[in-house]
Design an enzyme around this catalytic site. Sequence first.
Site, PDB file in Angstrom:
ATOM      1  N   ASP A 165      80.446  17.249  72.780  1.00  0.00           N
ATOM      2  CA  ASP A 165      79.312  17.481  73.686  1.00  0.00           C
ATOM      3  C   ASP A 165      79.244  18.944  74.097  1.00  0.00           C
ATOM      4  OD1 ASP A 165      78.713  14.850  73.521  1.00  0.00           O
ATOM      5  OD2 ASP A 165      79.318  14.309  75.552  1.00  0.00           O
ATOM      6  N   TYR A 173      70.174  14.798  75.386  1.00  0.00           N
ATOM      7  CA  TYR A 173      71.485  14.737  76.042  1.00  0.00           C
ATOM      8  C   TYR A 173      71.362  14.385  77.527  1.00  0.00           C
ATOM      9  CZ  TYR A 173      76.233  16.251  77.256  1.00  0.00           C
ATOM     10  OH  TYR A 173      77.528  16.302  77.706  1.00  0.00           O
ATOM     11  N   GLU A 195      82.798  14.155  69.305  1.00  0.00           N
ATOM     12  CA  GLU A 195      83.444  13.576  70.507  1.00  0.00           C
ATOM     13  C   GLU A 195      83.598  12.063  70.425  1.00  0.00           C
ATOM     14  OE1 GLU A 195      82.907  13.836  75.357  1.00  0.00           O
ATOM     15  OE2 GLU A 195      82.400  15.543  74.104  1.00  0.00           O
TER      16      GLU A 195
END
Length: 723
Positions: free
Chosen positions: A105, A310, A9
């Site tokens: 992600d 994350y 990403e």
Amino acid sequence: MSKIVVLAEKPSVGRDIARVLGCTKKGNGYLEGSKYIVTWALGHLVTLADPETYDDKYKTWRMEDLPMLPTDLRLVVIKKTGKQFSAVKTQLNRNDVSEIVIATDAGREGELVARWILEKARVKKPVKRLWISSVTDKAIRDGFKNLKPGPNYISLYESAVARSEADWYVGLNATRALTTKHNAQLSSGRVQTPTLAMIALKENEIKEFRPRKFYGIEAKTDKGFKLVWQDGKNNSRLFSKEKADTLVGQLKSKQATVTQIDKNHKKKFAPQLYDLTELQRDANRIFNFSGKQTLSIMQKLYEQHKVLTYPRTDSRVITTDIVPTLKERVKACGVDEYSKAAAKIMKKDLKLSKAVVDNAKVSDHHAIIPTEQSVILTDLDDRERKIYDLVVKRFLSVLSDPYEFEQTTITASIGNEQFVAKGKVIKKLGWKEIYNNSTNEEEANDDQRLPVINKGDEFANIKISLTEGETKQPERFTEGALLHAMENPVRYMGSDEKHLATTINKTGGIGTVATRADIIEKLFNNMYMEQKGKYIYLTSTGRQLLELVPEDLRSPALTAEWEQKLALIAEGKLKKEKFIAEIKAYTKEAVNEIKNSDERFKHDNMTGTKCPDCGKLMLEINNKHGRKLVCQDRSCGHKKNIAKQTNARCPNCHKRLELRGEGEGQIFTCKCGHREKLSAFNARKQKEKNHKVSKTDVNKYLKKQDDGFKNNALAEALAKLKK
């Protein structure tokens, strides 16, 4: 030999994956190895096309052209990042590439980023999915050993597309309808409008609040502790002064008799691990960080430093597969001030409850915790250190022993009335030791040190006194409190919408953990709300907007219904096409409601200056770039700058200066009263520049100086050695 393209990403994540996979050959927007080619997006490279793509008539905003309901929405490459899209497309379409790994992600939006690129690039090659919660080398290696089949995530992608298309149909049509109807720049959406509505409801609560005086009765003993009066329902407040005075009169000169002593051994466990919203709330409350700042700092700690997992998660628990890695994570973060707590945990046999480990309560990602990568605290800047500290302390406290104490409650009777005293004896600090017994939590302030007392003890010489206080008005929203309300908006829903409460709780409120901070930022930028100190206030424009938008768009219930259906699409239980058909029908209703509304918008920023083109009065617009006048008639569009915010600093107070006027007459002004013509400012700056000494000049000067400390004898001896 065929190769595999890995699509990340962001460049930073792409480079990390490339390093682990041994891709060292640099190319235009990619890194290549013997087996893998790693390329990356820059967030979204592809988006939904603007309305004018479907018909030229949409270039002009007209009410008669609404609603805009194209049969199928098209994708376009975002111009700003078009170069990177071309680089990615080239790698995807290479003849020697047989497979693609999506490494964006792991979530709904990440899936959309990658699949839209594949669709726009017209790639039909087999797809696999990398699904990981941290970007440490170990997590990447483990993820590639356990790649998931791409088709497993098609439903998630369709859910993401449905969300994006629904926002396009409803958001763009409602915004154009409001703007053209009221000739003012107004925007509306299914998340930002209910968020505004919650602030309005809070302001109404405050407006309607009337403070009430209340009274209490205290009995002070000669043993150094006090008892507080309670009624039969354990209430200690009286709202009648007359009744309170009567009771005080009746109780004076009477003795207290202890009727009951309760001792309870209690355990208090640490608060749950952080999800993004809870972290944003604490960072706002403790450090005054905005939601967007906290997310940005978290992103750096995740991507750049790789010390936290994350960030965009709505889970406050971990999964069972993480449990075997916990001690490795404790070891990685257990440095400096955390070493004492970490050492204790390393010796423990970890037995964790469902408040910490629960597979059923994890959606895409588990709670935010440290990674297995050792931290170097000196690498973190001040703001990163603060966020890291919050996460690590919460992580270590969850794995530590509970806080244990003995709660003593003494009940005594004075006359016919009941009085109570409470005391606490700490038996074990447990997790509170990590916070030095201070956790910013509101502790009960009625706890006191109690002497040894037995049932039946009597106390004479009791001093009875009357206390008084006043009920407090509801507190205004801070940004942290607003984020919490967006996550739990049930109390702001109408009584006829309460049946959707379970749904909205399941779907995690309005917006997502990834978008809420941006929504709040947008509401500030659009001048619908403003911040005074740490509190949020509605502006006149924001208040009026709520009166102009359709009622459905003001309530969190609409989002609840959408999220319920998007979840069904992600599970493969509802067709995307059916949902979009419903959205189009709702869009027609919303536009018609705005068209037929009798409400009127009043500008609160109208000036007395007339537009030189059409003669209508102009509006004053303030933003971060400065102030300007804009014609109230959007079709006219005349604009004129009043003052531009510059980076030049005031010579007196060093605040940023405003530049006013045009041409030769331009003048710098400051809030402190300093005024300076542009020509004088330039002359002053040039003079300062001429008087400045360069580093080269300083070094030349120092070389010429004999500072009196030169050791000539040593210098001569060294010179001989050199020969």
